[in-house]
Design a protein around this motif. Sequence first.
Motif, PDB file in Angstrom:
ATOM      1  N   VAL A  60     -91.765 -10.176  73.042  1.00 40.02           N
ATOM      2  CA  VAL A  60     -90.972 -11.382  72.774  1.00 40.02           C
ATOM      3  C   VAL A  60     -89.696 -11.289  73.594  1.00 40.02           C
ATOM      4  N   LEU A  61     -89.545 -12.202  74.538  1.00 41.47           N
ATOM      5  CA  LEU A  61     -88.434 -12.154  75.490  1.00 41.47           C
ATOM      6  C   LEU A  61     -87.569 -13.396  75.334  1.00 41.47           C
ATOM      7  N   LEU A  62     -86.282 -13.189  75.062  1.00 49.80           N
ATOM      8  CA  LEU A  62     -85.326 -14.284  74.914  1.00 49.80           C
ATOM      9  C   LEU A  62     -84.215 -14.130  75.944  1.00 49.80           C
ATOM     10  N   GLY A  63     -83.689 -15.253  76.409  1.00 50.57           N
ATOM     11  CA  GLY A  63     -82.588 -15.219  77.354  1.00 50.57           C
ATOM     12  C   GLY A  63     -82.503 -16.527  78.118  1.00 50.57           C
ATOM     13  N   ASN A  64     -81.963 -16.451  79.310  1.00 49.59           N
ATOM     14  CA  ASN A  64     -81.866 -17.621  80.176  1.00 49.59           C
ATOM     15  C   ASN A  64     -82.144 -17.175  81.606  1.00 49.59           C
ATOM     16  N   ASN A  65     -83.118 -17.828  82.242  1.00 50.20           N
ATOM     17  CA  ASN A  65     -83.541 -17.447  83.596  1.00 50.20           C
ATOM     18  C   ASN A  65     -84.010 -15.993  83.650  1.00 50.20           C
ATOM     19  N   VAL A  66     -84.861 -15.631  82.698  1.00 50.46           N
ATOM     20  CA  VAL A  66     -85.382 -14.255  82.639  1.00 50.46           C
ATOM     21  C   VAL A  66     -86.893 -14.207  82.809  1.00 50.46           C
ATOM     22  N   ASP A  67     -87.501 -15.306  83.264  1.00 51.56           N
ATOM     23  CA  ASP A  67     -88.959 -15.352  83.371  1.00 51.56           C
ATOM     24  C   ASP A  67     -89.503 -14.313  84.347  1.00 51.56           C
ATOM     25  N   ARG A  68     -88.658 -13.847  85.286  1.00 48.34           N
ATOM     26  CA  ARG A  68     -89.101 -12.830  86.244  1.00 48.34           C
ATOM     27  C   ARG A  68     -89.438 -11.503  85.568  1.00 48.34           C
ATOM     28  N   LEU A  69     -88.985 -11.317  84.330  1.00 48.27           N
ATOM     29  CA  LEU A  69     -89.219 -10.049  83.623  1.00 48.27           C
ATOM     30  C   LEU A  69     -90.585  -9.994  82.943  1.00 48.27           C
ATOM     31  N   THR A  70     -91.256 -11.127  82.840  1.00 49.28           N
ATOM     32  CA  THR A  70     -92.533 -11.158  82.107  1.00 49.28           C
ATOM     33  C   THR A  70     -93.591 -10.280  82.760  1.00 49.28           C
ATOM     34  N   GLU A  71     -93.646 -10.289  84.080  1.00 49.09           N
ATOM     35  CA  GLU A  71     -94.656  -9.507  84.791  1.00 49.09           C
ATOM     36  C   GLU A  71     -94.484  -8.011  84.514  1.00 49.09           C
ATOM     37  N   ASP A  72     -93.236  -7.564  84.493  1.00 49.58           N
ATOM     38  CA  ASP A  72     -92.964  -6.150  84.233  1.00 49.58           C
ATOM     39  C   ASP A  72     -93.420  -5.745  82.833  1.00 49.58           C
ATOM     40  N   LEU A  73     -93.217  -6.613  81.863  1.00 51.80           N
ATOM     41  CA  LEU A  73     -93.638  -6.331  80.487  1.00 51.80           C
ATOM     42  C   LEU A  73     -95.150  -6.232  80.392  1.00 51.80           C
ATOM     43  N   ILE A  74     -95.847  -7.104  81.101  1.00 48.01           N
ATOM     44  CA  ILE A  74     -97.309  -7.068  81.099  1.00 48.01           C
ATOM     45  C   ILE A  74     -97.820  -5.791  81.748  1.00 48.01           C
ATOM     46  N   LYS A  75     -97.217  -5.417  82.851  1.00 49.28           N
ATOM     47  CA  LYS A  75     -97.655  -4.200  83.555  1.00 49.28           C
ATOM     48  C   LYS A  75     -97.358  -2.935  82.750  1.00 49.28           C
ATOM     49  N   HIS A  76     -96.476  -3.046  81.760  1.00 53.94           N
ATOM     50  CA  HIS A  76     -96.175  -1.904  80.891  1.00 53.94           C
ATOM     51  C   HIS A  76     -96.892  -1.989  79.543  1.00 53.94           C
ATOM     52  N   GLY A  77     -97.901  -2.847  79.440  1.00 50.07           N
ATOM     53  CA  GLY A  77     -98.749  -2.794  78.252  1.00 50.07           C
ATOM     54  C   GLY A  77     -98.872  -4.050  77.435  1.00 50.07           C
ATOM     55  N   ALA A  78     -98.055  -5.076  77.695  1.00 48.62           N
ATOM     56  CA  ALA A  78     -98.140  -6.302  76.893  1.00 48.62           C
ATOM     57  C   ALA A  78     -99.333  -7.142  77.338  1.00 48.62           C
ATOM     58  N   ASP A  79    -100.096  -7.643  76.358  1.00 51.71           N
ATOM     59  CA  ASP A  79    -101.188  -8.576  76.664  1.00 51.71           C
ATOM     60  C   ASP A  79    -100.667 -10.006  76.748  1.00 51.71           C
ATOM     61  N   LYS A  80     -99.612 -10.273  75.993  1.00 50.46           N
ATOM     62  CA  LYS A  80     -98.975 -11.586  75.992  1.00 50.46           C
ATOM     63  C   LYS A  80     -97.463 -11.396  76.045  1.00 50.46           C
ATOM     64  N   VAL A  81     -96.785 -12.386  76.589  1.00 51.13           N
ATOM     65  CA  VAL A  81     -95.329 -12.425  76.524  1.00 51.13           C
ATOM     66  C   VAL A  81     -94.923 -13.809  76.036  1.00 51.13           C
ATOM     67  N   TYR A  82     -94.251 -13.842  74.880  1.00 53.56           N
ATOM     68  CA  TYR A  82     -93.658 -15.080  74.391  1.00 53.56           C
ATOM     69  C   TYR A  82     -92.243 -15.146  74.953  1.00 53.56           C
ATOM     70  N   ILE A  83     -91.965 -16.178  75.741  1.00 55.80           N
ATOM     71  CA  ILE A  83     -90.648 -16.275  76.362  1.00 55.80           C
ATOM     72  C   ILE A  83     -89.954 -17.556  75.924  1.00 55.80           C
ATOM     73  N   ALA A  84     -88.718 -17.405  75.488  1.00 56.19           N
ATOM     74  CA  ALA A  84     -87.888 -18.536  75.086  1.00 56.19           C
ATOM     75  C   ALA A  84     -86.611 -18.496  75.913  1.00 56.19           C
ATOM     76  N   GLU A  85     -86.386 -19.535  76.699  1.00 55.34           N
ATOM     77  CA  GLU A  85     -85.218 -19.582  77.574  1.00 55.34           C
ATOM     78  C   GLU A  85     -84.341 -20.774  77.229  1.00 55.34           C
ATOM     79  N   ASP A  86     -83.048 -20.525  77.183  1.00 56.66           N
ATOM     80  CA  ASP A  86     -82.092 -21.577  76.881  1.00 56.66           C
ATOM     81  C   ASP A  86     -80.702 -21.054  77.211  1.00 56.66           C
ATOM     82  N   GLU A  87     -79.796 -21.946  77.571  1.00 55.77           N
ATOM     83  CA  GLU A  87     -78.423 -21.536  77.847  1.00 55.77           C
ATOM     84  C   GLU A  87     -77.783 -20.891  76.629  1.00 55.77           C
ATOM     85  N   ASN A  88     -78.177 -21.329  75.438  1.00 51.40           N
ATOM     86  CA  ASN A  88     -77.611 -20.776  74.208  1.00 51.40           C
ATOM     87  C   ASN A  88     -78.170 -19.391  73.881  1.00 51.40           C
TER      88      ASN A  88
END
Length: 349
Positions: free
Chosen positions: A53-81
């Motif tokens: 589960v990845l939260l932040g803003n403009n962090v979608d580039r990190l999803t690939e790294d999480l998958i390569k380290h064992g995640a089958d899915k990445v839930y990503i929520a991005e917002d300025e807040n």
Amino acid sequence: MAYIDSNTNKFEDFKGVWVFAEQREGKIMPVVYELLGEARKIADKLNEKVAAVLLGNNVDRLTEDLIKHGADKVYIAEDENLESFTTDGYSKVISNLISEYKPEIVLIGATHIGRDLAPRIAAKSGTGLTADCTNLEIDDEDGKLLMTRPAFGGNIMATIICPNHRPQMSTVRPGVMKKAEKDDTRTGEVIKYEPNIKEEDIRTQIINVIKKAKNDVAIEDADIIVTGGRGLGNKEGFELLEKFAKKIGGVVGASRAAVDNGWIDHSHQVGQTGTTVRPKLYIACGVSGAIQHVTGMKDSDFIVAINKNKDAPIFKVADIGIVGDLYNIVPKIIEKLDKMDEIEKKAMA
């Protein structure tokens, strides 16, 4: 509030092992890789999937790294807040995710952020939380998560279960789990989640972030640690250990006794009430080897112990034990290393 009603949600509705992928300024925290490694083992035993589960803003580039380290899915929520961590913002989004997707297990690193965030999520989700765990296992009989943590000041280890609520939640102490290996061939699914977070949902406002300059590498990330204990006798002894550590490319650690005596800052403390470490080389100087300390460093790849007491418990976990006065032994080691450096310089001249 995304409260999960146990009366309307059956346990079989809850599937998967989730890891909170804590990131700061676009960098994944080291404990996340440890949690992914542990989640992978748990999920394989349960025949389930691992999700980050990845939260932040403009962090979608990190999803690939999480998958390569064992995640089958990445839930990503991005917002300025969500760009900077706030308890209100992150807990709302993650508890909403839990309510919608119903994970069976949620793991969060016991960092400053994780210790703040996890109890709020647990309360909103109507479940329990076992904090600061040092071991996780799946019960072979009923598949429940067995969460082990120090109790009563580290004098006993308590194993806790959450039999009546889901998800089963745990914060895990950094440094106690083996990091997941990166596999560049892995692929996974990225699920973009609309956080639906508004500025008024967040009661705190971050005006400015002031960073404290640190010269030392954090001990949980160090490959080599030279630790001093009560046997140093005084705080000046750490000057010698600092010289030794610098010589071999390491950092200085300390036992609780040394910290309690005011010889060094708590940030250097290794053990159950300090930091759990897994360096490639751990050198214990004047450390007796109390169970609380040993628990925090016993998984080091190679352990060297220097102590005047031949019966010191630290020798039971050491790969090499040296019986003697550290104030005689350490300077001789440094002197020998200096001579080796001189020989190497002459050979290269």
